[in-house]
Design a protein around this motif. Structure first.
Motif, PDB file in Angstrom:
ATOM      1  N   HIS A   1      24.760 -38.826 -48.858  1.00 33.40           N
ATOM      2  CA  HIS A   1      26.024 -38.100 -49.073  1.00 33.40           C
ATOM      3  C   HIS A   1      25.933 -37.260 -50.353  1.00 33.40           C
TER       4      HIS A   1
ATOM      5  N   LYS B   1      23.469 -38.483 -39.286  1.00 27.81           N
ATOM      6  CA  LYS B   1      24.872 -38.924 -39.245  1.00 27.81           C
ATOM      7  C   LYS B   1      25.476 -38.884 -40.650  1.00 27.81           C
TER       8      LYS B   1
ATOM      9  N   ASP C   1      28.598 -36.609 -41.958  1.00 25.56           N
ATOM     10  CA  ASP C   1      29.728 -37.240 -42.656  1.00 25.56           C
ATOM     11  C   ASP C   1      29.987 -36.570 -44.006  1.00 25.56           C
TER      12      ASP C   1
END
Length: 129
Positions: A36, A80, A84
Motif C-alpha cells: 500500500h 489486490k 486497494d
C-alpha cells in the motif's frame, strides 16, 4: 480516454505469492501495508490522475533474474493490494467487478537483478476499447 500504465518494483520483503501463502496474519498485514505504502508513493510520484471506470486491468509481472517458468497469476496477492491502495488514494472509485470488470495477467521478461519483481498495471477504460 486512453489507457493508463504505471510500474512498481516490489522488493522481496513485501512480495507475496499464491503458491507461498503467508500464514501469520501480522506478517501478511505488514506485507500488504508495505505494498500500500509503495503504491501510494509511486502513484503520487508518477502524477497519477483519478481513473474513470469501468476499466480492464492488465497486469504484467517481470520476474527476478534467473527465474524459470512462472505463473503470473500467482502475483494476485500483490495486485489486490495495489488495487486497494489505488482506492485508498482516491485514484479508483472502487475495485469491485462493476469498476474493474476484468483482470488479465501476463508474464514480462526477467529483470537483470535478482530478488526484485516488477509489476506494471495498465488500466484501459471500457469506452476506450
Amino acid at each position: 480516454m486512453t489507457a493508463l500504465s504505471f510500474t512498481i518494483s516490489v522488493p522481496p520483503s513485501t512480495w507475496m505469492s499464491q503458491n507461498r501463502a503467508v500464514p501469520n496474519h501480522h506478517a501478511r498485514r505488514a506485507k500488504v501495508d508495505g505494498i500500500h505504502r509503495l503504491t501510494l508513493a509511486v502513484a503520487r510520484q508518477q502524477g497519477l490522475q483519478p481513473i474513470p471506470t469501468p476499466v480492464r486491468a492488465l497486469w504484467t509481472i517481470d520476474y527476478p533474474k534467473g527465474t524459470g517458468p512462472a505463473d503470473p497469476v500467482n502475483a494476485a496477492p500483490n495486485t489486490k493490494a495495489i488495487l486497494d491502495a489505488l482506492v485508498i488514494g482516491g485514484w479508483l472509485e472502487k475495485d469491485d467487478s462493476k469498476h474493474v470488470v476484468s483482470e488479465t495477467f501476463e508474464r514480462g521478461p526477467n529483470l537483470t537483478v535478482p530478488t526484485v519483481h516488477t509489476i506494471t498495471l495498465t488500466l484501459t477504460p471500457i469506452g476506450a476499447l
